[in-house]
Design a protein around this motif. Structure first.
Motif, PDB file in Angstrom:
ATOM      1  N   LEU A   4      -3.418  -4.857  -2.541  1.00 35.18           N
ATOM      2  CA  LEU A   4      -4.237  -5.533  -3.538  1.00 35.18           C
ATOM      3  C   LEU A   4      -4.708  -4.553  -4.619  1.00 35.18           C
ATOM      4  O   LEU A   4      -4.720  -4.884  -5.807  1.00 35.18           O
ATOM      5  N   ALA A   5      -5.050  -3.335  -4.212  1.00 35.17           N
ATOM      6  CA  ALA A   5      -5.454  -2.309  -5.182  1.00 35.17           C
ATOM      7  C   ALA A   5      -4.287  -1.916  -6.075  1.00 35.17           C
ATOM      8  O   ALA A   5      -4.459  -1.730  -7.287  1.00 35.17           O
ATOM      9  N   VAL A   6      -3.102  -1.804  -5.513  1.00 36.48           N
ATOM     10  CA  VAL A   6      -1.921  -1.468  -6.315  1.00 36.48           C
ATOM     11  C   VAL A   6      -1.631  -2.588  -7.316  1.00 36.48           C
ATOM     12  O   VAL A   6      -1.335  -2.327  -8.487  1.00 36.48           O
ATOM     13  N   ALA A   7      -1.733  -3.836  -6.873  1.00 39.73           N
ATOM     14  CA  ALA A   7      -1.501  -4.965  -7.773  1.00 39.73           C
ATOM     15  C   ALA A   7      -2.543  -5.005  -8.892  1.00 39.73           C
ATOM     16  O   ALA A   7      -2.201  -5.238 -10.058  1.00 39.73           O
ATOM     17  N   ALA A   8      -3.811  -4.747  -8.550  1.00 44.56           N
ATOM     18  CA  ALA A   8      -4.857  -4.728  -9.578  1.00 44.56           C
ATOM     19  C   ALA A   8      -4.638  -3.582 -10.554  1.00 44.56           C
ATOM     20  O   ALA A   8      -4.856  -3.726 -11.760  1.00 44.56           O
ATOM     21  N   PHE A   9      -4.178  -2.450 -10.063  1.00 40.48           N
ATOM     22  CA  PHE A   9      -3.885  -1.315 -10.947  1.00 40.48           C
ATOM     23  C   PHE A   9      -2.755  -1.654 -11.913  1.00 40.48           C
ATOM     24  O   PHE A   9      -2.838  -1.351 -13.113  1.00 40.48           O
ATOM     25  N   PHE A  10      -1.713  -2.289 -11.401  1.00 33.56           N
ATOM     26  CA  PHE A  10      -0.601  -2.681 -12.285  1.00 33.56           C
ATOM     27  C   PHE A  10      -1.048  -3.727 -13.307  1.00 33.56           C
ATOM     28  O   PHE A  10      -0.605  -3.707 -14.456  1.00 33.56           O
ATOM     29  N   LEU A  11      -1.919  -4.638 -12.899  1.00 31.09           N
ATOM     30  CA  LEU A  11      -2.450  -5.617 -13.848  1.00 31.09           C
ATOM     31  C   LEU A  11      -3.263  -4.940 -14.947  1.00 31.09           C
ATOM     32  O   LEU A  11      -3.156  -5.300 -16.120  1.00 31.09           O
TER      33      LEU A  11
END
Length: 92
Positions: free
Chosen positions: A77-84
């Motif tokens: 979830l943190a990786v996805a938020a970072f990419f967003l």
């Protein structure tokens, strides 16, 4: 050459402190910053806490697998938020 195997608890306590700091920062800035930044801070904090608290506290064995699942989910979830955040910053 320094030996770091004796400092495992100190490193775990440091990451726990970073996780608590990120949680406090996320809740303090809840009205000011965007939802994606809040999601990033909270998911990093949860990932840090679930990976380091079992290193310093005795956790029952039946809770080890659920904690690992929470750790992996919050990390992804943190990786996805970072990419967003990166996509919003560079594409818009």
């Amino acid at each position: 050459m320094a030996r770091f195997h004796d400092h495992g608890d100190k490193v775990a306590y440091f990451f726990i402190a970073v996780g608590v700091y990120l949680l406090l920062r996320a809740f303090a800035e809840a009205k000011v910053s965007s939802l994606t930044v809040e999601l990033l801070y909270v998911s990093i904090a949860i990932s840090l806490l679930t990976s380091n608290v079992p290193r310093v506290v005795d956790v029952p064995l039946h809770l080890a697998y659920p904690l690992r699942c929470v750790e992996l989910f919050s990390f992804l979830l943190a990786v996805a938020a970072f990419f967003l955040l990166c996509a919003r910053r560079f594409l818009l």
